[in-house]
Design an enzyme around this catalytic site. Structure first.
Site: not given
Ligand code: AMP
Length: 206
Positions: A87, A15
């Site tokens: 999400r 992503k």
């Molecule tokens: P990512 O960097 O997108 O893999 O996100 C890492 C972590 O941030 C996830 O495992 C969630 O704990 C939190 N996170 C990021 N985006 C969201 C979102 N839109 N809603 C809820 N938690 C989020």
């Protein structure tokens, strides 16, 4: 009207890489809620402190916290590529500016684990992989010379929780987006250039 796109997919589906390339090409901001949350945690802000335990456990942060942090950066007139947002159905419904399109990058869970356990990042969020995209000097970011480290939530047991959260909370959103004709699925396996070609083709057709 400028691009208003969301890049979605399971952990390590690419992503961040694809969102950043797309944002650059369309000259719109790239907004990663994961990066915004990690910045808030590193800066030990009040919001960061509230979010920290959820990230550490690999769980989704409650909608109100994520919406609060995104609202500080989202300029509704500028267009955007959102990375890892929305999400949940609740986050999608709370978005004030309508999405034009959501791209879902698809990869199998075993591939996700392989990518994640070798992933290394620098404090500014530049991403490398020990086998697939190694830095010139091991442990050092090619772009800014900062030391590379493994994200806390990139440990295998936490990644499995992140997948469970994805299946429990994000898959219902994907069904909703599909029903509204907003979802485009793209094969996320292979190297970043190949996936980028697929994303571009999907956007041209979409
Ligand atoms: P990512 O960097 O997108 O893999 O996100 C890492 C972590 O941030 C996830 O495992 C969630 O704990 C939190 N996170 C990021 N985006 C969201 C979102 N839109 N809603 C809820 N938690 C989020």
């Amino acid at each position: 009207m400028t691009l208003r796109l969301a890049m979605l997919g399971p952990p390590a589906s690419g992503k961040g890489t694809q969102a950043s390339r797309l944002a650059e090409r369309h000259d719109v901001p790239h907004l990663s809620t994961g990066d915004l949350l990690r910045e808030a945690i590193a800066a030990a802000t009040e919001l960061g402190e509230r979010a920290r335990p959820f990230l550490e456990r690999g769980e989704l942060v409650p909608d109100d916290l994520v919406l609060e942090i995104l609202s500080t950066r989202l300029d509704p007139t500028a267009g955007f590529v959102l990375d890892g947002f929305p999400r949940t159905v609740g986050q999608f419904e709370a978005l004030e500016v309508p999405l034009e399109l959501a791209v879902k990058l698809e990869i199998p869970q075993e591939e996700s684990i392989r990518r994640i356990t070798g992933r290394r990042v620098c404090p500014d969020g530049h991403v490398f992989h020990v086998d697939y995209d190694p830095p010139e000097e091991p442990g050092v970011c090619d772009l800014d010379g900062e030391p590379l480290h493994q994200r806390e939530d990139d440990r295998e047991e936490i990644v499995r929780t992140r997948w469970r959260e994805y299946e429990r909370l994000t898959e219902p959103l994907l069904v909703r987006l599909d029903g509204e004709g907003l979802l485009v699925r793209v094969d996320g396996t292979g190297d970043p250039d190949t996936v980028e070609q697929r994303v571009r083709r999907a956007l041209d057709q979409g």
